[in-house]
Design an enzyme around this catalytic site. Sequence first.
Site, mmCIF file in Angstrom:
data_model
loop_
_atom_site.group_PDB
_atom_site.id
_atom_site.type_symbol
_atom_site.label_atom_id
_atom_site.label_comp_id
_atom_site.label_asym_id
_atom_site.label_seq_id
_atom_site.Cartn_x
_atom_site.Cartn_y
_atom_site.Cartn_z
ATOM 1 N N GLU A 127 0.148 -34.252 -2.856
ATOM 2 C CA GLU A 127 0.528 -34.235 -1.447
ATOM 3 C C GLU A 127 1.995 -33.809 -1.333
ATOM 4 O O GLU A 127 2.825 -34.293 -2.107
ATOM 5 C CB GLU A 127 0.361 -35.621 -0.809
ATOM 6 N N GLY A 267 7.077 -43.681 -2.811
ATOM 7 C CA GLY A 267 6.622 -45.010 -3.215
ATOM 8 C C GLY A 267 5.326 -44.976 -4.009
ATOM 9 O O GLY A 267 5.222 -45.557 -5.081
ATOM 10 N N HIS A 303 -1.014 -50.540 1.475
ATOM 11 C CA HIS A 303 -0.909 -49.264 2.186
ATOM 12 C C HIS A 303 -1.790 -48.200 1.521
ATOM 13 O O HIS A 303 -2.603 -47.549 2.181
ATOM 14 C CB HIS A 303 0.560 -48.825 2.217
ATOM 15 N N GLU A 304 -1.624 -48.043 0.223
ATOM 16 C CA GLU A 304 -2.384 -46.990 -0.470
ATOM 17 C C GLU A 304 -3.872 -47.321 -0.467
ATOM 18 O O GLU A 304 -4.708 -46.443 -0.290
ATOM 19 C CB GLU A 304 -1.880 -46.788 -1.896
HETATM 20 N N1 TRP Z 1 0.840 -40.319 1.100
HETATM 21 C C1 TRP Z 1 1.921 -41.038 0.475
HETATM 22 C C2 TRP Z 1 2.028 -42.338 1.228
HETATM 23 O O1 TRP Z 1 1.207 -43.166 1.099
HETATM 24 C C3 TRP Z 1 3.220 -40.286 0.572
HETATM 25 C C4 TRP Z 1 3.661 -39.540 -0.633
HETATM 26 C C5 TRP Z 1 3.618 -39.957 -1.908
HETATM 27 C C6 TRP Z 1 4.307 -38.286 -0.668
HETATM 28 N N2 TRP Z 1 4.194 -39.014 -2.705
HETATM 29 C C7 TRP Z 1 4.620 -37.997 -1.984
HETATM 30 C C8 TRP Z 1 4.661 -37.388 0.301
HETATM 31 C C9 TRP Z 1 5.286 -36.848 -2.334
HETATM 32 C C10 TRP Z 1 5.322 -36.222 -0.057
HETATM 33 C C11 TRP Z 1 5.628 -35.943 -1.369
HETATM 34 O O2 TRP Z 1 2.841 -42.572 2.032
HETATM 35 ZN ZN ZN Z 2 0.847 -43.389 3.360
#
Ligand code: TRP
Ligand code: ZN
Length: 886
Positions: A127, A267, A303-304
């Site tokens: 992501e 995170g 959250h995850e």
């Molecule tokens: N989707 C992740 C979250 O739970 C966000 C995230 C994790 C992310 N690693 C990343 C976004 C690297 C951009 C780049 O919030």
């Molecule tokens: Zn998230």
Amino acid sequence: MRTEQPKMIYLKDYQVPDYLIDETHLTFELFDDHTLVHAQLVMRRNPAAGSGLPPLVLDGQQLELLSLALDDRALSAGDYQLDDSHLTVQPSTASFVIDSSVRIHPESNTALEGLYKSSGMFCTQCEAEGFRKITYYLDRPDVMSKFTTTLSAAQHDYPVLLSNGNPIASGSEGDGRHWATWEDPFMKPAYLFALVAGDLWCVEDSFTTMNQRDVALRIYVEPENIDKCQHAMDSLKKSMKWDEEVYGREYDLDIFMIVAVNDFNMGAMENKGLNIFNSSCVLAKAETATDAAHQRVEAVVAHEYFHNWSGNRVTCRDWFQLSLKEGFTVFRDAEFSADMHSRTVKRIEDVAYLRTHQFAEDAGPMAHPVRPDAFMEISNFYTLTVYEKGSEVVRMIRTLVGAEGFRKGSDLYFGRHDGQAVTCDDFIRAMEEANGIDLTQFKRWYSQAGTPRLEVSESYDAAANSYRLQFRQSCPATPEQAQKQPFVIPVELALLDAQGMELPLQLVGEDTAVQGARVVQVTEAEQAFTFINLAEKPLPSLLRGFSAPIKLSFPYSRDQLMFLMQHDSDGFNRWEAGQQLSVQVLQDLIGQHQRGEALVLDQRLVDACRTLLADDSLDQAMVAEMLSLPGEAYLTEISSVADVEAIHAAREFARKQLSQALFDLLWQRYQSNREVSRTSAYVAEAEHFARRSLQNIALSYLMLSGKAEVLAACLEQFEDADNMTERLAALAVLVNSPFEVEKAAALTSFAEFFKDNPLVMDQWFSVQAACALPGALQRVEQLMQHPAFTLKNPNKVRALIGAFAGQNLQGFHQADGSGYRFLADQVITLNALNPQIASRLLAPLTRWGKYGPARQAQMKCELQRILASGELSSDVYEVVSKSLAG
Ligand code: TRP
Ligand code: ZN
């Protein structure tokens, strides 16, 4: 690195994909000096995209193409086009199979996006647009596919081979290598793909779902961390249960895995069935992690996990919709934490954070709506606005429709869109249809940036026994949005009598009164509400629980604020009254400092704090929250022009005065709380967090006295505490004290003892970086030479450089501009190593609008220097260029 100016991407240009990928078959051959990726994509023309066979344009960056075939026919260079970021092929049939092989270099990937190595293991972060650094693909969230993944690697170094879904086959290759194949039965976009290969140990447990399905739970860590997984495992099981009970959402695979990695940009990441976490958000045990770290682990695990439904089963159509999954999931994890611990304390922490940091973002050059309408680099939009304000927007919907209506709406949303990639509008539509309401005007929260202001005034008509509240809303201009339309602002309120009892609320035109609090909706630029049958003039308790992310003002007197602090039946508003009182008192002191007058503290603040401390029946966490005066960053945010020195001097003066006036009460509280800590084992639960937080804030006040018995107590706590919360708090107090000998000894012994624990060393760096005593920059520069520091690890960068620029406002804003110069130098270096981290680190420099002319000029000059420093990543370029344009 970009070769030309990055382009703006607009939401209004969205088009459905020309082609779909029904199946994705990946093979990774992992070696120490390169990795081979073979991808077989089973594709077809998207029936929703029109007729004909347009060229197929696959995304791909930093890939070395080794071979390409279309329906088993090898293509040669003339059969396709290749540029920096695309591979274009002309299909001749509506359904076809593409086979590609590429070589990539995870071993030298310092950007930590795509496939990379961290502490000897392979892992991925896809992501938002990282999958294109792994293979040629349609790297967009509305292209969902069924993934099968085979990994092969040397068995000795990488005994564990993981990917999404279920393991379906494995074997060895005879040459010391082995392989495993994973199959994910759920369609998913590429950003949710993950693989891990390494020498990992795992803690195992299981969870039985509401439909009696057994799910294997595994947390994978480096062997030395196997003793720090239990808290994350407990948090995971609580999250799974909570999502069943509160949202009716069940887990859907037979296995759920978490992997902890040391080098991670954020995170954690919700990859389907294989969450990858920054080790700081997994590892926790009493001896090495603070209470705050324990709570963060619990919240991030939740959250995850919650993303499995809000993000994975129902995903985003495009990246402009990011808050669809992030705002909603932050709201879900905040409610989970509120249910696990103290609801009021959680709300106070979240609101303080939002008001300090998101409000600043919303007032700066990178301000954007919760659903942005344009971006250059999507990584720059994982912001406080998308996450925290996005969560507030979801919270307001729940306030408007009620808890039951909200559950009906979320059931409709998940049921209707399961397996789809959708938009914020789809979410709103589900809420509207489930509740029979119209949220058209409410949706402005998604499209208009900036923090709305709401000015409230009152008038009481004694003859008519009526009380009128007059509301006036406005919203400041933000980049690209000069004019704003009125928002729908839910204001939860109560009216209090002279004893602090809630009066019955009856609006003009209503037949009956409602007992207690109620929500009024302010929908117009100016609007009044008249309450009747009030025999005395009431005192309003407004915006209870912070029912909207706005700046509300009401002309409370200090005596009224003191009354609310003690009597408001809403815990959040009791705290809020204390904050407003503190702000007024601190602003007096700031003014006195600026006029060169002697500082004089309003005794009412002392009296208010004394009352709190003397009352044993109060929640200790609340007392601690009230005693922590508004931070320098918040005082900066609410100033029109922030006077760095005056803010610091005023706050330190107030702390000293409080410490003197309340010494005995603080000392009693400190000793009795420390005594409980000393004689009982560490427990990661609300009442214990509360006891330690009051103990530690008391210690920080007491230490300002310079008394020998306090120093002795501090050293005792530092040396004898059985947990990191107490030990680190004592260290921080020492570091900020004038006791140079004890300070140096404590820092040395701490580092010696914890040198092999990188997460604890992060704390050690942060405590020193945040210390406002003179010479901060030199100390930070020296610490950058420490063997435990490296610019390649984002946690280290955040702990030292981030803490200095973000928390040490004295040090960073030194009048000679040295702090700015230092930060710009680090951003320039990091731009080449890790653009996402470089771009995030920059944020304090973008806030130049808050400062006087001299600082503004220096900050802009450093931004200019970054801009001129050479080839910039799109991440850094976007933030710097927008900041200079603002
Ligand atoms: N989707 C992740 C979250 O739970 C966000 C995230 C994790 C992310 N690693 C990343 C976004 C690297 C951009 C780049 O919030
Ligand atoms: Zn998230």
